[in-house]
Motif scaffolding. Structure first.
Motif, PDB file in Angstrom:
ATOM      1  N   GLN A  44       0.780  -1.162   0.170  1.00 34.08           N
ATOM      2  CA  GLN A  44      -0.089   0.145  -0.525  1.00 34.08           C
ATOM      3  C   GLN A  44       1.084   1.350   0.084  1.00 34.08           C
ATOM      4  N   PHE A  45       1.872   1.436   0.993  1.00 35.24           N
ATOM      5  CA  PHE A  45       2.629   2.320   0.647  1.00 35.24           C
ATOM      6  C   PHE A  45       4.115   2.538   0.241  1.00 35.24           C
ATOM      7  N   LEU A  46       4.748   1.894  -0.876  1.00 37.90           N
ATOM      8  CA  LEU A  46       4.999   0.907  -1.622  1.00 37.90           C
ATOM      9  C   LEU A  46       6.733   1.589  -0.722  1.00 37.90           C
ATOM     10  N   ALA A  47       6.788   0.615   0.338  1.00 35.97           N
ATOM     11  CA  ALA A  47       7.607   0.528   0.893  1.00 35.97           C
ATOM     12  C   ALA A  47       9.623  -0.001   0.432  1.00 35.97           C
ATOM     13  N   ARG A  48      10.318   0.974   0.938  1.00 39.65           N
ATOM     14  CA  ARG A  48      11.708   0.662   0.244  1.00 39.65           C
ATOM     15  C   ARG A  48      12.327   0.305   1.342  1.00 39.65           C
ATOM     16  N   PRO A  49      13.569  -0.947   0.905  1.00 40.02           N
ATOM     17  CA  PRO A  49      14.308  -1.755   1.864  1.00 40.02           C
ATOM     18  C   PRO A  49      14.743  -0.878   2.726  1.00 40.02           C
ATOM     19  N   LEU A  50      15.519  -0.862   3.659  1.00 43.59           N
ATOM     20  CA  LEU A  50      16.411  -0.584   4.757  1.00 43.59           C
ATOM     21  C   LEU A  50      17.219  -0.938   5.609  1.00 43.59           C
ATOM     22  N   ALA A  51      17.263  -1.907   5.539  1.00 45.31           N
ATOM     23  CA  ALA A  51      17.919  -2.541   6.571  1.00 45.31           C
ATOM     24  C   ALA A  51      18.201  -5.147   6.057  1.00 45.31           C
ATOM     25  N   SER A  52      19.606  -5.378   6.422  1.00 51.79           N
ATOM     26  CA  SER A  52      19.152  -6.583   6.843  1.00 51.79           C
ATOM     27  C   SER A  52      20.523  -7.404   7.492  1.00 51.79           C
ATOM     28  N   LEU A  53      20.167  -8.099   8.349  1.00 48.50           N
ATOM     29  CA  LEU A  53      21.447  -8.448   8.710  1.00 48.50           C
ATOM     30  C   LEU A  53      22.173  -9.575   7.865  1.00 48.50           C
ATOM     31  N   ALA A  54      23.541  -8.677   8.329  1.00 44.30           N
ATOM     32  CA  ALA A  54      24.906  -7.901   7.056  1.00 44.30           C
ATOM     33  C   ALA A  54      25.508 -10.477   7.467  1.00 44.30           C
ATOM     34  N   ARG A  55      25.128 -11.163   8.469  1.00 40.21           N
ATOM     35  CA  ARG A  55      25.774 -12.557   8.106  1.00 40.21           C
ATOM     36  C   ARG A  55      24.111 -13.154   8.943  1.00 40.21           C
ATOM     37  N   PRO A  56      23.883 -14.062   8.416  1.00 39.94           N
ATOM     38  CA  PRO A  56      22.850 -13.975   8.950  1.00 39.94           C
ATOM     39  C   PRO A  56      23.339 -15.589   9.787  1.00 39.94           C
ATOM     40  N   GLY A  57      23.625 -15.570   8.961  1.00 41.46           N
ATOM     41  CA  GLY A  57      24.296 -17.594   9.747  1.00 41.46           C
ATOM     42  C   GLY A  57      25.194 -17.299  10.590  1.00 41.46           C
ATOM     43  N   SER A  58      25.022 -16.132  11.278  1.00 43.65           N
ATOM     44  CA  SER A  58      25.703 -16.165  12.968  1.00 43.65           C
ATOM     45  C   SER A  58      24.728 -15.932  13.368  1.00 43.65           C
ATOM     46  N   PHE A  59      23.205 -16.849  13.744  1.00 45.47           N
ATOM     47  CA  PHE A  59      22.476 -16.292  14.201  1.00 45.47           C
ATOM     48  C   PHE A  59      20.928 -17.541  13.318  1.00 45.47           C
ATOM     49  N   TYR A  60      21.386 -17.914  12.053  1.00 44.37           N
ATOM     50  CA  TYR A  60      20.603 -18.969  11.825  1.00 44.37           C
ATOM     51  C   TYR A  60      21.215 -20.226  11.497  1.00 44.37           C
ATOM     52  N   ASP A  61      20.903 -21.251  11.635  1.00 38.48           N
ATOM     53  CA  ASP A  61      21.191 -22.390  11.404  1.00 38.48           C
ATOM     54  C   ASP A  61      20.345 -22.982  10.340  1.00 38.48           C
ATOM     55  N   PHE A  62      20.950 -22.630   8.739  1.00 31.40           N
ATOM     56  CA  PHE A  62      20.372 -23.096   7.618  1.00 31.40           C
ATOM     57  C   PHE A  62      20.268 -24.788   7.706  1.00 31.40           C
TER      58      PHE A  62
END
Length: 293
Positions: A44-62
């Motif tokens: 609805q509000f044409l959201a724009r990307p701002l951020a994401s985890l730089a190293r998601p593997g530090s927190f997630y078991d892939f």
């Protein structure tokens, strides 16, 4: 630019009295209700990307959250599970920092600290956590929303929106610490979880989405998609027909209706336990779903 564990994809914006709206997968996203609602806000509000985890593997078991391969214009790409943040700008009211959280498997304290640091850096004034869960509620009544608030204005909003104070005790998520710790930074917290009928488990629950969008509409200048309302009505009508043709399901619905009325009137303690045949029906339903998965 890094803020905590997050990589910022553009210069840090100056936002207008921002509120953060967050959801968490998979813990409180039954029927993908939270994901559908936040996707709608972004659309609805044409959201724009701002951020994401730089190293998601530090927190997630892939091996538990699997990366997926997809093709775009004939080129193969790898999509890596992550927590992503975007910014939406409604025509009126606060700007919205939309946070699609994926529950961490490890270093959860660092994850929580990074989310809080990001909220502080963006000047967020309110943190709203939304989601959904399965419960012993009927599809024949308005879906309950339980939750709570920390802060004078959010407590007033929770009461105005009809959010039922939760008495839940049991397993939870470390990310709930964001709700607890944000007020220490001067950020008010509000959370609302839509309760979905335990016997209606679909991949995309539009009745739940519409109920959550109604909650968000009570806070922000948003629209509810007419097609979502139509899908929700179709979902309800389908369950009505199934209950009419299935005496066991009809008994479950009737019992859940009684529990619902007792809960609304503060008499939940008087609700008798589920009859054995209702428990058996629900258990068999759960086994069929597990076999299908």
């Amino acid at each position: 630019m890094r803020i905590g564990a997050f990589e910022i994809v553009e210069p840090l914006p100056q936002l207008r009295e921002p509120h953060a709206v967050a959801m968490l997968r998979p813990w409180t996203d039954a029927g993908n209700v939270g994901a559908l609602a936040l996707l709608e806000l972004e659309r609805q509000f044409l959201a724009r990307p701002l951020a994401s985890l730089a190293r998601p593997g530090s927190f997630y078991d892939f091996t538990r959250y699997r990366p997926t391969v997809y093709l775009r214009d004939g080129v193969r790409h790898l999509s890596v599970p992550n927590t992503v943040v975007s910014v939406a700008t409604p025509p009126h009211g606060p700007q919205l920092v939309i946070i699609k959280m994926l529950e961490p498997h490890m270093f959860a304290e660092t994850y929580v600290e990074s989310v809080l640091t990001l909220l502080g850096s963006l000047g967020v004034q309110r943190y709203l956590w939304v989601g959904s869960m399965y419960d012993m509620v009927p599809h024949t009544r308005p879906l309950l929303v339980s939750g709570g608030a920390i802060g004078i204005e959010t407590e007033a909003d929770a009461k105005r929106l009809g959010i039922v104070p939760t008495g839940y005790q049991g397993p939870s998520t470390m990310t709930f610490q964001v709700i607890e710790k944000a007020p220490m930074m001067g950020i008010e917290s509000l959370w609302g979880i839509v309760h979905l009928p335990q016997y209606v488990q679909v991949e995309e629950d539009y009745a739940g989405k519409v109920r959550l969008m109604q909650l968000l509409q009570g806070l922000y200048d948003i629209e509810i998609d007419v097609s979502d309302v139509e899908h929700a009505l179709e979902q309800t009508e389908t369950m009505d027909r199934l209950a009419a043709d299935n005496p066991d399901l009809a008994q479950v619905v009737a019992h859940f209706e009684a529990r619902y009325e007792n809960r609304l009137h503060g008499k939940e303690q008087r609700t008798p336990p589920l009859p054995p045949d209702v428990v058996q029906f629900l258990n068999e339903l759960g086994r069929r779903r597990n076999d299908a998965a």
